[in-house]
Design an enzyme around this catalytic site. Structure first.
Site, short mmCIF file in Angstrom:
data_model
loop_
_atom_site.label_atom_id
_atom_site.label_comp_id
_atom_site.label_asym_id
_atom_site.label_seq_id
_atom_site.Cartn_x
_atom_site.Cartn_y
_atom_site.Cartn_z
N GLU A 267 0.84 -1.21 0.00
CA GLU A 267 0.00 0.00 0.00
C GLU A 267 0.88 1.26 0.00
O GLU A 267 0.78 2.14 0.86
CB GLU A 267 -0.95 0.00 1.19
CG GLU A 267 -2.06 -1.03 1.10
CD GLU A 267 -2.99 -0.81 -0.10
OE1 GLU A 267 -2.87 0.24 -0.77
OE2 GLU A 267 -3.81 -1.68 -0.39
N ASP B 272 -8.05 0.02 -41.19
CA ASP B 272 -8.31 -0.36 -39.79
C ASP B 272 -9.49 -1.33 -39.79
O ASP B 272 -10.65 -0.91 -39.73
CB ASP B 272 -8.62 0.89 -38.97
CG ASP B 272 -8.94 0.55 -37.51
OD1 ASP B 272 -8.69 -0.60 -37.10
OD2 ASP B 272 -9.46 1.42 -36.79
N GLU C 265 -3.81 -2.47 -40.17
CA GLU C 265 -3.70 -2.57 -38.72
C GLU C 265 -4.01 -4.00 -38.27
O GLU C 265 -5.01 -4.59 -38.68
CB GLU C 265 -4.65 -1.59 -38.05
CG GLU C 265 -4.43 -1.44 -36.56
CD GLU C 265 -5.33 -0.39 -35.94
OE1 GLU C 265 -5.99 -0.70 -34.94
OE2 GLU C 265 -5.38 0.73 -36.50
N ASP D 181 -13.65 5.46 -36.48
CA ASP D 181 -12.79 4.56 -37.25
C ASP D 181 -12.22 5.24 -38.50
O ASP D 181 -11.03 5.11 -38.80
CB ASP D 181 -13.57 3.31 -37.66
CG ASP D 181 -14.36 2.73 -36.51
OD1 ASP D 181 -13.71 2.29 -35.55
OD2 ASP D 181 -15.60 2.75 -36.55
#
Length: 663
Positions: free
Chosen positions: A302, A455, A526, A640
């Site tokens: 932590e 893409d 891609e 896109d």
């Protein structure tokens, strides 16, 4: 008198003491007497192959097989026909007499590694950890296999890699090869191995994922197997460090009852034959106890809640070359004071590992969509005791606004910047001012290379994402858009690879029909979603375009895990640079569209430029832990097509000629 079972136990213990530093190494000791005819400076020696040419090192499957068999104790099974065929092979014997002596010396050097006492201790640690995962240390009849999360495996690998290298510096290469084999990570490159060997590593993980729980068996098995190791554990509260200490003591006594274990003054000690292994437990309110220590491993639990005064003491161990510091904490982001470790994302060393349910590109979805609880592009493997749904989100936010995103999801400090990125003047100029690219006056000044970025998207959900295709050329310092497509699959039953390739090829051929002056096509596909599909699309495009139009076609290639260049492109952190380059050029008027722009998928009644302008208007900046990213997605509009245009322009700007190859 001794019972027979006692005799067997005593004999087994006696044998283990006698052969403690010996191991049955399965490296073949038979000299492979086969001659090789080349200059001596090109000859290398391998236990399994004997004397070979140096180029054999570049045959990865061969050396990978040799390394694997070196670590496996059982002999490999060869089918009878292959064994018979191999036995008929005859090799020319080596004439020089001293070659066998050289081979035996090399073999002895290899086998000495497996007999090294420290290596045997490391191997025993790994074996005990494997047994614990299989449930062998539990007394119950029903053994349940423990399933580790990826971040827990990563912590274990970080620890054992660093300790192995510091304990066996002269045999570092051998032990790293062995560890990569044991953890089945032989595919990682040298830069990744260097990250594992770093002196400090930071892990930020959401709550209730077993951070502290996992460190307890790690400490136990390190104390039991590595003689003389010194471990430090620092927690943010005294009761936490005390609980971990008692749990480590309890498990050590239960797992290793034959060991001499003591717990005194917050130190657990396991005595070995000549030296002790110790683990010291402290809280951040009493860090004086860790001053002057020489830890091999320092665990800071932590870390976000450790006092600043204590943190300076902990950082004092950074110069110590033999100390590995592991910082572990929750991904709390409601307050900057308890999320300062996220600043390490800008570190030149890749020391920060963040486990989150939502990626940086989709973190805004938690705000935009009321019931969103997961990331669209991540497949979350969460423990069975973790349940996250819309009800959990609503309940957490009712108690405390933003608690779900900050405290449960492990979301980073995220701010959507509403500052205007695209100027109104830039949008008007892009819409109204278009070049006629078939004019004879302008053709001599247009670039002869056409960049096409694809893409792919394998879905029919028009609300999610579609395939973006963009064709970009140059005009001096300006970029011209010749074609664009935003394609959605008609049906999941159709061949998605062929459909996407057909859509892209129609656009490319139409552009070439109107602009025959292009001499070279550079295609970027891609492969983040599906690399094999990207390769198929590339092959179909090559075949389709080259049959109709003879042009020099090259594809962007990326090395896969086998270091073989494949025709796909993996989009990574350069996306931010590409967007920023696009914004600066768009606002400066350097991005234009052709009057003869080609698009078959955007409606005839809809101007393609107006269509892409709607996506450009949605472009916004997101700040996450001082990390900047960009997004143009909205609930009713995907990005896109815009991403394809941005990346095509960026690839056209970058060039990267060496990455473009024929297929």
């Amino acid at each position: 008198m001794l019972r027979s079972c006692d005799i067997d136990a005593i004999q087994k213990a006696y044998q283990s003491i006698i052969w403690k530093h010996e191991q049955d190494v399965k490296i073949s000791s038979t000299f492979p007497n086969s001659a090789i005819f080349c200059q001596k400076r090109f000859i290398i020696l391998t236990p399994e192959l004997g004397f070979t040419h140096a180029y054999c090192r570049h045959v990865k499957p061969l050396y990978l097989f040799c390394d694997r068999q070196r670590h496996v104790k059982s002999k490999i099974a060869i089918c009878d026909p292959l064994n018979c065929a191999l036995s008929k092979l005859k090799f020319t014997a080596i004439i020089e007499k001293n070659t066998e002596v050289q081979y035996q010396k090399h073999l002895e050097l290899q086998t000495s590694f497996y007999r090294n006492p420290m290596f045997l201790q490391i191997e025993k640690f790994i074996q005990d950890f494997q047994r614990w995962i299989c449930g062998d240390f539990e007394n119950t009849n029903k053994k349940e296999r423990i399933k580790l999360e990826p971040f827990q495996k990563s912590i274990l690998i970080h620890i054992i890699f660093f300790i192995s290298v510091t304990k066996l510096p002269t045999l570092a290469n051998h032990v790293l090869d062995y560890l990569k084999y044991k953890f089945d990570i032989e595919f990682i490159n040298e830069s990744s191995v260097n990250i594992l060997k770093q002196k400090a590593s930071v892990f930020l993980v959401p709550r209730r994922h077993g951070k502290t729980w996992f460190m307890i068996p790690v400490i136990c098995f390190l104390l039991k197997n590595l003689e003389g190791i010194s471990i430090g554990y620092v927690a943010h509260q005294k009761h936490v460090s005390h609980f971990v200490m008692k749990d480590v003591e309890f498990k050590c006594r239960r797992f290793f009852p034959q060991k001499n274990i003591t717990c005194q003054d917050n130190v657990i000690t396991i005595e070995h034959e000549t030296i002790k292994s110790t683990a010291l437990f402290a809280s951040c309110y009493n860090t004086h106890s860790i001053r002057g220590q020489s830890f091999n491993l320092l665990i800071v639990d932590e870390s976000h809640f450790i006092k600043k005064d204590a943190f300076s003491t902990i950082l004092g161990f950074l110069p110590q070359s033999s100390t590995k510091i592991i910082f572990i904490s929750s991904t709390n982001s409601g307050n900057h004071s308890t999320s300062f470790l996220t600043k390490l994302s800008n570190s030149p060393f890749e020391m920060l590992t963040v486990v989150s349910y939502v990626c940086e590109d989709h973190v805004h979805i938690l705000n935009d969509r009321g019931n969103a609880t997961t990331c669209a592009c991540y497949r979350l493997h969460k423990p069975k005791f973790i349940s996250i749904n819309a009800d959990v989100k609503k309940t957490a936010d009712l108690f405390l606004e933003g608690a779900f995103k900050h405290e449960i999801m492990g979301g980073s400090l995220c701010n959507v910047v509403n500052d205007t990125l695209i100027t109104e003047q830039g949008l008007i100029e892009f819409d109204l001012f278009r070049y006629s690219t078939i004019s004879k006056q302008i053709i001599p000044f247009l670039g002869k290379e056409l960049y096409i970025y694809i893409d792919p998207a394998y879905t029919i959900n028009r609300r999610a994402s579609g395939t973006g295709v963009a064709a970009i050329g140059t005009y001096g310092d300006q970029y011209i858009i010749y074609g664009m497509e935003h394609y959605f699959l008609e049906s999941l039953l159709s061949n998605s690879d062929a459909s996407i390739a057909e859509c892209a090829s129609h656009m490319i051929l139409a552009v070439l029909e109107l602009h025959p002056f292009f001499t070279e096509l550079k295609i970027i596909i891609e492969g983040n979603s599906n690399q094999s599909s990207a390769v198929k699309i590339a092959c179909i495009l090559k075949q389709t375009i080259s049959v109709i139009r003879y042009k020099h076609i090259t594809f962007f290639h990326t090395l896969d895990q086998s270091q073989i260049a494949q025709p796909f492109y993996l989009l990574g952190r350069e996306k931010r640079l590409a967007v920023e380059y696009f914004i600066s050029n768009f606002n400066s008027g350097y991005i234009k569209a052709s009057q003869e722009l080609i698009s078959f998928t955007i409606k005839i009644t809809y101007d393609p430029i107006e269509y892409v302008i709607e996506q450009i208007k949605n472009l916004h900046q997101i700040n996450i832990n001082e990390h900047v990213t960009y997004n143009a997605k909205k609930q009713t509009c995907s990005d896109d097509l815009l991403i394809s245009i941005i990346m095509a322009i960026y690839m056209c700007h970058e060039g990267k000629q060496t990455s473009f190859k024929e297929i």
